[in-house]
Design a protein around this motif. Structure first.
Motif, PDB file in Angstrom:
ATOM      1  N   LYS A 191     -42.952 -46.921  33.931  1.00 56.77           N
ATOM      2  CA  LYS A 191     -42.633 -46.234  32.660  1.00 56.77           C
ATOM      3  C   LYS A 191     -41.141 -45.906  32.583  1.00 56.77           C
ATOM      4  O   LYS A 191     -40.728 -44.776  32.322  1.00 56.77           O
ATOM      5  N   THR A 192     -40.341 -46.938  32.809  1.00 50.59           N
ATOM      6  CA  THR A 192     -38.890 -46.807  32.811  1.00 50.59           C
ATOM      7  C   THR A 192     -38.297 -47.425  31.550  1.00 50.59           C
ATOM      8  O   THR A 192     -38.642 -48.551  31.201  1.00 50.59           O
ATOM      9  N   PRO A 193     -37.415 -46.754  30.840  1.00 49.41           N
ATOM     10  CA  PRO A 193     -36.714 -47.393  29.718  1.00 49.41           C
ATOM     11  C   PRO A 193     -36.065 -48.693  30.165  1.00 49.41           C
ATOM     12  O   PRO A 193     -35.566 -48.790  31.295  1.00 49.41           O
ATOM     13  N   LEU A 194     -36.063 -49.671  29.273  1.00 50.82           N
ATOM     14  CA  LEU A 194     -35.589 -51.011  29.612  1.00 50.82           C
ATOM     15  C   LEU A 194     -34.619 -51.496  28.541  1.00 50.82           C
ATOM     16  O   LEU A 194     -34.887 -51.370  27.346  1.00 50.82           O
ATOM     17  N   ILE A 195     -33.489 -52.056  28.989  1.00 47.68           N
ATOM     18  CA  ILE A 195     -32.488 -52.550  28.045  1.00 47.68           C
ATOM     19  C   ILE A 195     -32.196 -54.030  28.273  1.00 47.68           C
ATOM     20  O   ILE A 195     -32.483 -54.587  29.333  1.00 47.68           O
ATOM     21  N   TYR A 196     -31.608 -54.625  27.245  1.00 41.63           N
ATOM     22  CA  TYR A 196     -31.096 -55.999  27.317  1.00 41.63           C
ATOM     23  C   TYR A 196     -29.725 -55.999  26.655  1.00 41.63           C
ATOM     24  O   TYR A 196     -29.544 -55.360  25.612  1.00 41.63           O
ATOM     25  N   ILE A 197     -28.771 -56.698  27.254  1.00 43.92           N
ATOM     26  CA  ILE A 197     -27.411 -56.743  26.722  1.00 43.92           C
ATOM     27  C   ILE A 197     -27.138 -58.104  26.078  1.00 43.92           C
ATOM     28  O   ILE A 197     -27.300 -59.146  26.728  1.00 43.92           O
ATOM     29  N   TYR A 198     -26.751 -58.085  24.798  1.00 42.55           N
ATOM     30  CA  TYR A 198     -26.235 -59.288  24.166  1.00 42.55           C
ATOM     31  C   TYR A 198     -24.771 -59.398  24.583  1.00 42.55           C
ATOM     32  O   TYR A 198     -23.912 -58.685  24.055  1.00 42.55           O
ATOM     33  N   GLU A 199     -24.539 -60.272  25.544  1.00 41.94           N
ATOM     34  CA  GLU A 199     -23.246 -60.290  26.219  1.00 41.94           C
ATOM     35  C   GLU A 199     -22.095 -60.633  25.269  1.00 41.94           C
ATOM     36  O   GLU A 199     -21.060 -59.955  25.262  1.00 41.94           O
ATOM     37  N   LYS A 200     -22.243 -61.689  24.459  1.00 43.90           N
ATOM     38  CA  LYS A 200     -21.149 -62.120  23.592  1.00 43.90           C
ATOM     39  C   LYS A 200     -20.827 -61.076  22.534  1.00 43.90           C
ATOM     40  O   LYS A 200     -19.670 -60.814  22.215  1.00 43.90           O
ATOM     41  N   GLN A 201     -21.867 -60.462  21.976  1.00 42.26           N
ATOM     42  CA  GLN A 201     -21.662 -59.441  20.944  1.00 42.26           C
ATOM     43  C   GLN A 201     -21.366 -58.063  21.539  1.00 42.26           C
ATOM     44  O   GLN A 201     -21.046 -57.137  20.812  1.00 42.26           O
ATOM     45  N   ARG A 202     -21.502 -57.936  22.883  1.00 40.23           N
ATOM     46  CA  ARG A 202     -21.336 -56.648  23.566  1.00 40.23           C
ATOM     47  C   ARG A 202     -22.193 -55.591  22.874  1.00 40.23           C
ATOM     48  O   ARG A 202     -21.728 -54.514  22.490  1.00 40.23           O
ATOM     49  N   LYS A 203     -23.482 -55.910  22.770  1.00 39.92           N
ATOM     50  CA  LYS A 203     -24.420 -55.030  22.081  1.00 39.92           C
ATOM     51  C   LYS A 203     -25.598 -54.724  22.998  1.00 39.92           C
ATOM     52  O   LYS A 203     -26.135 -55.609  23.654  1.00 39.92           O
ATOM     53  N   LEU A 204     -25.979 -53.454  23.032  1.00 32.79           N
ATOM     54  CA  LEU A 204     -27.095 -53.002  23.858  1.00 32.79           C
ATOM     55  C   LEU A 204     -28.358 -52.909  23.005  1.00 32.79           C
ATOM     56  O   LEU A 204     -28.348 -52.307  21.932  1.00 32.79           O
ATOM     57  N   HIS A 205     -29.427 -53.509  23.504  1.00 30.75           N
ATOM     58  CA  HIS A 205     -30.719 -53.448  22.807  1.00 30.75           C
ATOM     59  C   HIS A 205     -31.738 -52.755  23.705  1.00 30.75           C
ATOM     60  O   HIS A 205     -31.904 -53.121  24.872  1.00 30.75           O
ATOM     61  N   TRP A 206     -32.419 -51.748  23.165  1.00 25.35           N
ATOM     62  CA  TRP A 206     -33.486 -51.063  23.902  1.00 25.35           C
ATOM     63  C   TRP A 206     -34.788 -51.832  23.714  1.00 25.35           C
ATOM     64  O   TRP A 206     -35.345 -51.858  22.623  1.00 25.35           O
ATOM     65  N   ILE A 207     -35.266 -52.465  24.782  1.00 28.83           N
ATOM     66  CA  ILE A 207     -36.590 -53.099  24.742  1.00 28.83           C
ATOM     67  C   ILE A 207     -37.653 -52.010  24.766  1.00 28.83           C
ATOM     68  O   ILE A 207     -38.598 -52.031  23.988  1.00 28.83           O
ATOM     69  N   THR A 208     -37.476 -51.065  25.672  1.00 25.98           N
ATOM     70  CA  THR A 208     -38.322 -49.864  25.721  1.00 25.98           C
ATOM     71  C   THR A 208     -37.397 -48.664  25.747  1.00 25.98           C
ATOM     72  O   THR A 208     -36.674 -48.444  26.721  1.00 25.98           O
ATOM     73  N   SER A 209     -37.381 -47.906  24.685  1.00 25.97           N
ATOM     74  CA  SER A 209     -36.493 -46.748  24.580  1.00 25.97           C
ATOM     75  C   SER A 209     -37.221 -45.485  25.053  1.00 25.97           C
ATOM     76  O   SER A 209     -38.455 -45.462  25.159  1.00 25.97           O
ATOM     77  N   PRO A 210     -36.484 -44.396  25.308  1.00 25.77           N
ATOM     78  CA  PRO A 210     -37.143 -43.129  25.617  1.00 25.77           C
ATOM     79  C   PRO A 210     -38.119 -42.700  24.522  1.00 25.77           C
ATOM     80  O   PRO A 210     -39.188 -42.164  24.823  1.00 25.77           O
ATOM     81  N   ASN A 211     -37.767 -42.937  23.267  1.00 23.01           N
ATOM     82  CA  ASN A 211     -38.678 -42.581  22.178  1.00 23.01           C
ATOM     83  C   ASN A 211     -39.948 -43.411  22.212  1.00 23.01           C
ATOM     84  O   ASN A 211     -41.036 -42.918  21.875  1.00 23.01           O
ATOM     85  N   THR A 212     -39.829 -44.681  22.606  1.00 20.16           N
ATOM     86  CA  THR A 212     -41.017 -45.522  22.748  1.00 20.16           C
ATOM     87  C   THR A 212     -41.943 -44.946  23.803  1.00 20.16           C
ATOM     88  O   THR A 212     -43.169 -44.902  23.626  1.00 20.16           O
ATOM     89  N   LEU A 213     -41.367 -44.493  24.924  1.00 26.54           N
ATOM     90  CA  LEU A 213     -42.174 -43.886  25.978  1.00 26.54           C
ATOM     91  C   LEU A 213     -42.888 -42.633  25.473  1.00 26.54           C
ATOM     92  O   LEU A 213     -44.062 -42.406  25.792  1.00 26.54           O
ATOM     93  N   LYS A 214     -42.189 -41.826  24.696  1.00 24.34           N
ATOM     94  CA  LYS A 214     -42.826 -40.627  24.137  1.00 24.34           C
ATOM     95  C   LYS A 214     -44.018 -40.988  23.272  1.00 24.34           C
ATOM     96  O   LYS A 214     -45.085 -40.372  23.345  1.00 24.34           O
ATOM     97  N   GLN A 215     -43.841 -42.004  22.430  1.00 23.27           N
ATOM     98  CA  GLN A 215     -44.932 -42.428  21.559  1.00 23.27           C
ATOM     99  C   GLN A 215     -46.106 -42.969  22.373  1.00 23.27           C
ATOM    100  O   GLN A 215     -47.272 -42.701  22.051  1.00 23.27           O
ATOM    101  N   GLN A 216     -45.803 -43.705  23.423  1.00 25.37           N
ATOM    102  CA  GLN A 216     -46.864 -44.297  24.243  1.00 25.37           C
ATOM    103  C   GLN A 216     -47.616 -43.250  25.058  1.00 25.37           C
ATOM    104  O   GLN A 216     -48.844 -43.284  25.142  1.00 25.37           O
ATOM    105  N   LEU A 217     -46.873 -42.330  25.663  1.00 22.26           N
ATOM    106  CA  LEU A 217     -47.476 -41.421  26.645  1.00 22.26           C
ATOM    107  C   LEU A 217     -47.872 -40.074  26.081  1.00 22.26           C
ATOM    108  O   LEU A 217     -48.757 -39.411  26.645  1.00 22.26           O
ATOM    109  N   LEU A 218     -47.235 -39.661  25.008  1.00 19.93           N
ATOM    110  CA  LEU A 218     -47.585 -38.365  24.395  1.00 19.93           C
ATOM    111  C   LEU A 218     -48.333 -38.535  23.087  1.00 19.93           C
ATOM    112  O   LEU A 218     -48.748 -37.553  22.482  1.00 19.93           O
ATOM    113  N   GLN A 219     -48.410 -39.783  22.622  1.00 23.04           N
ATOM    114  CA  GLN A 219     -49.097 -40.069  21.370  1.00 23.04           C
ATOM    115  C   GLN A 219     -48.507 -39.290  20.209  1.00 23.04           C
ATOM    116  O   GLN A 219     -49.224 -38.671  19.424  1.00 23.04           O
TER     117      GLN A 219
END
Length: 220
Positions: A191-219
């Motif tokens: 249950k760890t937040p997970l990111i992916y980096i678009y290297e050329k655009q230097r952009k961070l994408h949250w695959i699993t964000s902290p808010n996603t974890l809240k929705q999953q685990l706290l409903q």
């Protein structure tokens, strides 16, 4: 032990875990009773449930949180961050994906205190002297990093250690596809937040964000 996060849907359990997280991961029984308003007998009953399910430990009147991730994320509790990522061979890059990821996280106000990177002996040699970060390396052979199970075996013990002490962020951007799959599976399991980096655009994408974890685990 498999953690039963379904327990967090119970009102009193959630109140106890919130109070413990916001107390820095450790609190006395009296403090928990005072902050949650839960009667002593009910408090002790719920703490026994939490202890049996691997959420807490109890010693000499003190209660300690076993897992900072994901609990501190769920309740927005202050806690140091750790980063676990992958790194491939240089292949002409001027900057390692690890450094790019850390810079982008810092732009979001997240400054990991601990940085752990899984890579190969060859790749770490490629980047020698070019990575200006304090990194703990998890080193594998060229063969091992192309095997999902072997990558999982390499990263799992360290990830299990990190989630006990930090808010962990996993980054599955770099290295081989099997390594990416392995880290994705381990991040999902712990249950760890997970990111992916678009290297050329230097952009961070949250695959699993902290808010996603809240929705999953706290409903919520």
């Amino acid at each position: 032990m498999e953690v039963n996060y379904g327990l967090l849907r119970r009102r009193k359990v959630r109140a106890l875990m919130r109070a413990l997280a916001l107390s820095g991961g450790e609190a006395s029984l009296s403090r928990l009773a005072r902050e949650t308003g839960i009667a002593k007998s009910t408090l002790e009953y719920n703490l026994r449930i939490l202890e049996r399910n691997g959420f807490i430990t109890k010693t000499k009147g003190m209660v300690r949180l076993v897992l900072k991730t994901p609990i501190c994320y769920l309740f927005d509790a202050p806690c140091s961050y750790a980063y676990m990522g992958l790194l491939g061979e240089r292949t002409g890059r001027a900057e390692a994906e690890t450094e790019t990821a850390i810079k982008l996280l810092r732009e979001e106000g997240i400054n990991p205190e601990k940085i752990v990177v899984a890579t190969t002996y060859r790749a770490v040699t490629d980047w020698e002297g070019l990575i200006h970060l304090d990194v703990e390396w998890l080193l594998m052979t060229e063969e091992d990093i192309t095997n999902v199970e072997k990558v999982e075996a390499c990263i799992q013990p360290k990830l299990e250690e990190l989630v006990k002490n930090y808010k962990v962020i996993a980054d599955c951007t770099s290295a081989t596809k099997p390594a990416t799959i392995a880290l994705y599976k381990q991040a999902e399991k712990h249950k760890t937040p997970l990111i992916y980096i678009y290297e050329k655009q230097r952009k961070l994408h949250w695959i699993t964000s902290p808010n996603t974890l809240k929705q999953q685990l706290l409903q919520t």
